[in-house]
Motif scaffolding. Structure first.
Motif, PDB file in Angstrom:
ATOM      1  N   ALA A 101      -0.111 -42.727  37.316  1.00 50.04           N
ATOM      2  CA  ALA A 101      -0.347 -44.082  37.826  1.00 50.04           C
ATOM      3  C   ALA A 101      -1.740 -44.563  37.419  1.00 50.04           C
ATOM      4  O   ALA A 101      -1.921 -45.718  37.009  1.00 50.04           O
ATOM      5  CB  ALA A 101      -0.189 -44.102  39.344  1.00 50.04           C
TER       6      ALA A 101
ATOM      7  N   LEU B 266       3.511 -49.792  40.418  1.00 52.36           N
ATOM      8  CA  LEU B 266       3.195 -48.604  39.635  1.00 52.36           C
ATOM      9  C   LEU B 266       2.478 -47.545  40.460  1.00 52.36           C
ATOM     10  O   LEU B 266       2.781 -46.359  40.375  1.00 52.36           O
ATOM     11  CB  LEU B 266       2.326 -48.987  38.426  1.00 52.36           C
ATOM     12  N   GLY B 267       1.530 -47.977  41.296  1.00 51.47           N
ATOM     13  CA  GLY B 267       0.719 -47.020  42.038  1.00 51.47           C
ATOM     14  C   GLY B 267       1.153 -46.803  43.468  1.00 51.47           C
ATOM     15  O   GLY B 267       0.734 -45.822  44.097  1.00 51.47           O
TER      16      GLY B 267
ATOM     17  N   ALA C 184      -2.435 -47.974  45.081  1.00 47.66           N
ATOM     18  CA  ALA C 184      -2.883 -49.204  44.418  1.00 47.66           C
ATOM     19  C   ALA C 184      -4.328 -49.554  44.763  1.00 47.66           C
ATOM     20  O   ALA C 184      -5.122 -49.891  43.870  1.00 47.66           O
ATOM     21  CB  ALA C 184      -1.942 -50.355  44.765  1.00 47.66           C
TER      22      ALA C 184
ATOM     23  N   TRP D 150      -1.576 -45.103  33.395  1.00 43.23           N
ATOM     24  CA  TRP D 150      -0.784 -46.253  32.957  1.00 43.23           C
ATOM     25  C   TRP D 150      -1.353 -47.570  33.460  1.00 43.23           C
ATOM     26  O   TRP D 150      -1.248 -48.587  32.766  1.00 43.23           O
ATOM     27  CB  TRP D 150       0.671 -46.088  33.387  1.00 43.23           C
ATOM     28  N   SER D 151      -1.942 -47.581  34.628  1.00 39.38           N
ATOM     29  CA  SER D 151      -2.559 -48.817  35.123  1.00 39.38           C
ATOM     30  C   SER D 151      -3.686 -49.244  34.197  1.00 39.38           C
ATOM     31  O   SER D 151      -3.813 -50.419  33.816  1.00 39.38           O
ATOM     32  CB  SER D 151      -3.085 -48.612  36.544  1.00 39.38           C
ATOM     33  N   GLU D 152      -4.511 -48.278  33.838  1.00 45.42           N
ATOM     34  CA  GLU D 152      -5.628 -48.586  32.940  1.00 45.42           C
ATOM     35  C   GLU D 152      -5.117 -49.074  31.588  1.00 45.42           C
ATOM     36  O   GLU D 152      -5.616 -50.067  31.033  1.00 45.42           O
ATOM     37  CB  GLU D 152      -6.480 -47.331  32.766  1.00 45.42           C
TER      38      GLU D 152
ATOM     39  N   ILE E 110      -6.546 -47.153  42.885  1.00 47.05           N
ATOM     40  CA  ILE E 110      -6.520 -47.430  41.446  1.00 47.05           C
ATOM     41  C   ILE E 110      -7.363 -48.660  41.132  1.00 47.05           C
ATOM     42  O   ILE E 110      -8.146 -48.680  40.172  1.00 47.05           O
ATOM     43  CB  ILE E 110      -5.071 -47.628  40.969  1.00 47.05           C
TER      44      ILE E 110
ATOM     45  N   LEU F 117      -0.326 -53.985  40.511  1.00 46.11           N
ATOM     46  CA  LEU F 117      -0.449 -52.528  40.442  1.00 46.11           C
ATOM     47  C   LEU F 117       0.410 -51.805  41.466  1.00 46.11           C
ATOM     48  O   LEU F 117       0.679 -50.607  41.328  1.00 46.11           O
ATOM     49  CB  LEU F 117      -1.914 -52.113  40.625  1.00 46.11           C
TER      50      LEU F 117
END
Length: 884
Positions: A801, A494-495, A499, A804-806, A502, A491
């Protein structure tokens, strides 16, 4: 109030109604489409099976019978389209003197047909050379006597002086097994082998020669009626058709008791087709039911995304004085409207499928059953998706609890008992039990007007489906842990600095995300298993057709007109990759005449393919190598090995026809292996040896057959071959397409392209819906969370973030787990449906094109949903907090 409620939902929350209706429509469409296909397939099985029977009934008259009376009883018992007389007589042998040598055969048969027989039963006699107007002999008889049209043979009658007959032609008898079958044999008796020597006479000449024999020896001459039943009167279902025709045969037996014997060939064929019809039901259960359950799960998943909104609505209605009965009435009205909408959409799609891929809609009772079943299924799904959750909430939650909207966290309650692992272990045990019984999924007991399906075999895949879903839930939830360093590292690109936050958010939503992963995994597993099974199935259908035909295109010649003589011209045809000769002779094993195939072991695989399943205890490559290394080696069918108690290494003395003396001579062979199946070979007894050894010992190097592998469509090459050989008598050209149509009514002979397209499209649609629709709806229902983050100052990139992570967690987890489960289910289906395939497939066939399309569709749906959610959530105004 109910109308006002439905109107508000349609205008204020259209996705809620139509999203659930779409899920119901998927289930209804698959059910109705499969029902239409299976009903149509059963009807085609009946028609194809009946058309494949050259002689529906054979009624053999006993000496005291009156022919006219028996014929009248036949017409009373069943509707017929043709009824003709065939006269049979035993002969003590045939003698011919040609080329300065005299050939003598053993006992044979002399037969005659009445006027019109050859028009009604055209497939019984095929002319090779000469004319059908006079006496003709079978091809094997002509070879034994070394005669041709214009020659004269001596017929040795039973109890009477011999007579001379001039031969006018040579014919083949494609249906000689049925034509000369023993009528009235006791049940379980071994079928009689057809005679090697057959003479066919005009009816008047037969009566002149054998009426006296019939009077002196009634057992040596007799009359049969050959009957063609009116197939339009038979029911479409194979089981019902079998019951009807066997009942008519029993009725005739009662009418002519003591006067005639009945051979019900059509009933025997339909009896065998019962198992194929049962396999159609099995295919529906294996492929259709999981799809319907998937659509049910998807529908429940769609409705679950509105769970928080429903709780809020119930709380507001309660505050305003609504009773539990009123709440349930509103939910019932919503379920009714949604169910009817889903049924209409599903039936409409199924009708389009039936028109486009089947070419006909169900009629009569079948149509009523399909429509009724579709409506009932739709209403049940609507009640499960809408009314049951509303009832549970109304009975178990208070207004205060409904307003909190806080879901449960932590492990699922069932995880501590490990039902997922127990289900998978139990699935393996049931599969092992099915394997120990030889995967006999369908049984058609002899003499029983019913087909038995071993429904216990369905337990293994059912348990595996359930276990794999629960295991997906467990693995997905466990992976969404704050301590998961691997996920944290994944992650971070992306985050960034977000992170840990998230990951913490994902952990709090682990149960909801695990359900999303499991649903996507279920959809992908269904798509993968269906695609792999259908690809394997279609591949084996081609293997089955190639086994029957011999190659993509096969030229069938005779001893008098060998196809090998034209091998060079055939190999030069456009679209031909390879042309290989193959001998087809006859050899006596003891008193049993069997087909014998002479091959070039080093060239055979250039034109055709051989499965390892053809050679028990060895592989195709090893067997061919052993045959190539043993010049006098011979491969023997399993039946012959059992009948003659052979052991590997035994010397097998076979009698083959010598081209110089035109007599059968004994030739020693060495038994080096067993062969179960072989290109163009019959299913019972046959032999395979080296062509060079057969040519050397019989002084005949001709090759009766030519096997052709094509680069162009087989039908196109076959047409070119027919043009090339148009002037050659006795030569036939067949391609895979022709053979696939006539090899029988078995399930692998059916054209499943329409069903395959439906299933694959449906699987792709549900996978995309599971990844895109559920993700979009879930994010849309969580607008309040993103509006709060926006109010707290979160930038669009930071919101993206989280989103899209989910989405990527659901996408990657669902695809990986679903692919693994789908491959396992496909392997299990192929194993359990071994009885469909002849031979069974050695490996699974992977449809890489479709799997790539599936992955692209799932990724595209997920990306579209995430992109749309990102745009919507980054623009949520603060005022939305009041609305939510």
């Amino acid at each position: 109030m109910n109308l006002l409620w439905i109107r508000s939902l349609l205008f204020k929350s259209p996705l809620r109604i139509w999203g659930t209706a779409a899920g119901i429509a998927l289930a209804v469409a698959l059910y109705a489409s499969l029902a239409a296909f299976i009903g149509h397939s059963a009807a085609r099985m009946t028609v194809r099976a009946a058309q494949a029977v050259p002689i529906d009934w054979q009624v053999q008259l006993l000496p005291a019978a009156q022919p006219a009376q028996v014929a009248a009883n036949i017409r009373k018992a069943v509707a017929v389209t043709a009824l003709h007389a065939v006269y049979y007589a035993n002969t003590a042998g045939f003698v011919a003197t040609t080329g300065g040598t005299t050939q003598t055969t053993g006992p044979g048969k002399a037969i005659a047909f009445d006027a019109g027989y050859r028009h009604a039963f055209p497939q019984e006699v095929h002319l090779l050379t000469g004319s059908l107007t006079g006496a003709v002999v079978a091809q094997q008889t002509a070879a034994n006597l070394h005669v041709k049209p214009g020659d004269t043979i001596t017929v040795q009658r039973v109890g009477l002086p011999p007579v001379k007959v001039r031969i006018g032609g040579v014919v083949t008898l494609p249906d000689r097994d049925a034509l000369f079958q023993g009528v009235g044999l006791p049940k379980g008796a071994k079928p009689q082998a057809p005679p090697d020597n057959v003479l066919i006479l005009p009816a008047a000449q037969w009566h002149a020669l054998f009426d006296a024999q019939a009077k002196q020896r009634p057992d040596a001459a007799w009359l049969q009626y050959h009957v063609k039943v009116d197939l339009s009167r038979l029911p479409a279902d194979p089981l019902k058709a079998y019951t009807a025709i066997s009942g008519a045969a029993h009725n005739l037996e009662a009418r002519v008791a003591g006067k005639a014997l009945v051979a019900d060939n059509l009933g025997t064929r339909l009896n065998a087709v019962r198992a194929d019809a049962a396999y159609a039901q099995v295919l529906f259960l294996f492929l259709g039911v999981p799809g319907i359950l998937l659509a049910t799960a998807l529908t429940l998943g769609v409705t679950s995304t509105h769970a928080a909104r429903r709780r809020t609505e119930q709380a507001l209605l309660r505050v305003r004085g609504a009773s539990t009965r009123q709440l349930l009435a509103l939910a019932a009205s919503e379920a009714l409207v949604t169910g009817v909408a889903g049924a209409v959409l599903g039936v409409a799609f199924a009708a389009l499928f039936a028109r486009g891929f089947i070419g006909a809609l169900p009629q009569g009772a079948a149509l009523a059953l399909a429509l009724g079943g579709a409506l009932v299924l739709a209403l049940i799904l609507a009640l499960l998706a809408i009314w049951v959750p509303a009832w549970a909430q109304a009975r178990q939650s208070s207004v205060a609890e409904a307003g909190r909207g806080i879901g449960r966290r932590g492990a699922f309650a069932w995880e501590r008992y490990y039902p997922d692992l127990l289900l998978l272990v139990a699935s393996g045990l049931f599969l092992w039990q099915s394997a120990s019984g030889g995967y006999q999924l369908v049984l058609a007991p002899e003499g029983v007007a019913a087909t038995a399906i071993d429904y216990k075999a369905f337990i293994a895949p059912a348990l595996f489906w359930a276990g794999s879903i629960l295991l997906s839930l467990r693995l997905a939830r466990l992976s969404l842990s704050r301590r998961n360093r691997l996920l944290h590292a994944a992650l971070r690109p992306l985050g960034g600095a977000l992170a840990p936050a998230i990951l913490a958010t994902l952990a709090r939503q682990s149960r909801r995300l695990a359900v999303g992963v499991a649903l996507l995994a279920l959809a992908v597993a269904f798509a993968v298993s269906t695609a792999v099974f259908n690809t394997t199935y279609n591949g084996q259908a081609r293997v089955d057709a190639q086994l029957t035909n011999g190659a993509d295109v096969t030229v069938f010649g005779t001893g008098a007109a060998p196809a090998g003589a034209h091998l060079g011209a055939l190999a030069a045809l456009p679209g031909v990759q390879a042309a290989v000769p193959m001998q087809h002779r006859y050899a006596y094993v003891g008193a049993d005449l069997q087909d014998m195939y002479g091959i070039q072991a080093n060239r055979l695989l250039r034109a055709t393919s051989l499965s390892d399943a053809y050679f028990p205890g060895s592989t195709a490559a090893q067997t061919l190598a052993r045959l190539r290394a043993t010049p006098n080696g011979v491969l023997v069918s399993q039946e012959t090995v059992n009948n003659y108690q052979l052991a590997l290494g035994d010397t097998l003395r076979l009698r083959l026809l010598d081209a110089r003396t035109h007599q059968y001579h004994t030739i020693p062979f060495k038994f080096i292996g067993i062969v179960r199946e072989f290109p163009t070979a019959p299913r019972d007894s046959f032999l395979v040896a080296n062509a060079a050894y057969i040519a050397k010992t019989t002084h005949n190097s001709g090759a009766e057959y030519a096997l052709i592998k094509t680069a162009a469509p087989p039908a196109q090459v076959a047409a070119e071959a027919r043009r090339l050989l148009a002037g050659v008598a006795g030569v036939q050209v067949k391609d895979l397409g022709q053979v696939a149509h006539i090899i029988g009514s078995s399930l692998t002979a059916l054209d499943l392209r329409g069903l395959t397209r439906l299933e694959l499209f449906y699987a792709l649609l549900t996978a995309a819906a599971a990844s895109g629709l559920l993700l979009a709806l879930g994010l849309f229902e969580r607008r309040k969370v993103f509006a709060t983050l926006d109010a707290l100052g979160a930038r669009p990139r930071q919101l993206a973030a989280f989103i899209w992570s989910e989405g990527l967690i659901v996408l990657v987890g669902g695809v990986v787990l679903g692919t693994a489960a789908g491959l396992a289910v496909a392997w299990m289906l192929v194993k359990l449906l071994t009885g469909v395939f002849d031979p069974p497939p050695q490996t699974l066939s992977l449809p890489w094109g479709y799997l790539s399309l599936l992955l692209a569709g799932v990724v595209a749906a997920s990306v579209a949903a995430l992109w749309l959610a990102t745009r919507r959530m980054s623009r949520v105004p603060v005022a939305t907090l009041r609305e939510l």
